[in-house]
Write a protein that holds these residues in place. Structure first.
Motif, mmCIF file in Angstrom:
data_model
loop_
_atom_site.group_PDB
_atom_site.id
_atom_site.type_symbol
_atom_site.label_atom_id
_atom_site.label_comp_id
_atom_site.label_asym_id
_atom_site.label_seq_id
_atom_site.Cartn_x
_atom_site.Cartn_y
_atom_site.Cartn_z
ATOM 1 N N HIS A 158 1.919 5.256 0.988
ATOM 2 C CA HIS A 158 1.901 6.280 2.030
ATOM 3 C C HIS A 158 2.098 7.636 1.356
ATOM 4 O O HIS A 158 3.217 8.001 1.013
ATOM 5 N N HIS A 190 0.843 -1.187 0.000
ATOM 6 C CA HIS A 190 0.000 0.000 0.000
ATOM 7 C C HIS A 190 0.878 1.237 0.000
ATOM 8 O O HIS A 190 2.076 1.165 0.242
ATOM 9 N N SER A 201 2.828 1.836 10.041
ATOM 10 C CA SER A 201 2.110 2.334 11.214
ATOM 11 C C SER A 201 1.723 1.133 12.073
ATOM 12 O O SER A 201 1.788 -0.016 11.628
ATOM 13 N N ASP A 240 -0.839 -0.787 10.296
ATOM 14 C CA ASP A 240 -0.310 -1.594 9.189
ATOM 15 C C ASP A 240 0.121 -2.968 9.689
ATOM 16 O O ASP A 240 -0.111 -3.984 9.039
HETATM 17 ZN ZN LIG Z 1 0.301 2.294 6.095
#
Ligand SMILES: [Zn+2]
Length: 130
Positions: free
Chosen positions: A80, A78, A88, A91
């Motif tokens: 950012h 994914h 994070s 995540d």
């Molecule tokens: Zn993330």
């Protein structure tokens, strides 16, 4: 490191990820990574669009637990939009598969890419030519 895993991805697939992330910027993109697990190596070979509308969803809001069991899925990637490629807390806790790949703005090349295991440990990334 006891569980040293190298992730290998072909340049062509990596470009597709970066292009996709650019297209939806400033929203997040998310894709599933399909590939093969070998001893100490995960080879990413393909991208799979998750079976639900994904554009602009935040990674942590994606219902990954609803995905069908598919053992060819080795992880997710994914974007950012902030450019920070550190995972994070969400995540790591919402991870699906073995690896978490993150691409950060400006999505130029492999320097904007990082890959982690579930513990948030950074894994080596090997970009190969097709
Ligand atoms: Zn993330």
């Amino acid at each position: 490191m006891t569980n040293a895993i190298t992730v290998s991805i072909c340049n062509e697939v990596l470009r597709a990820i970066l292009e996709g992330a650019k297209r939806v910027y400033p929203r997040e993109s998310i894709l599933l990574l399909r590939g093969k697990r070998k001893k100490g190596l995960i080879e990413v070979s393909d991208l799979v669009v998750p079976p639900f509308a994904t554009r602009g969803l935040r990674f942590s809001s994606v219902p990954l637990h609803t995905l069908p069991m598919d053992f060819s899925i080795v992880g997710t990637v994914h974007s950012h939009p902030s450019g920070n490629v550190n995972p994070s807390h969400a995540d790591l806790t919402h991870a699906f598969g073995s690896i978490i790949m993150i691409v950060g703005y400006p999505y130029q090349d492999e320097h904007n890419v990082a890959v982690y295991n579930h513990d948030g440990e950074k894994l080596a990334l090997n970009v190969t030519e097709p």
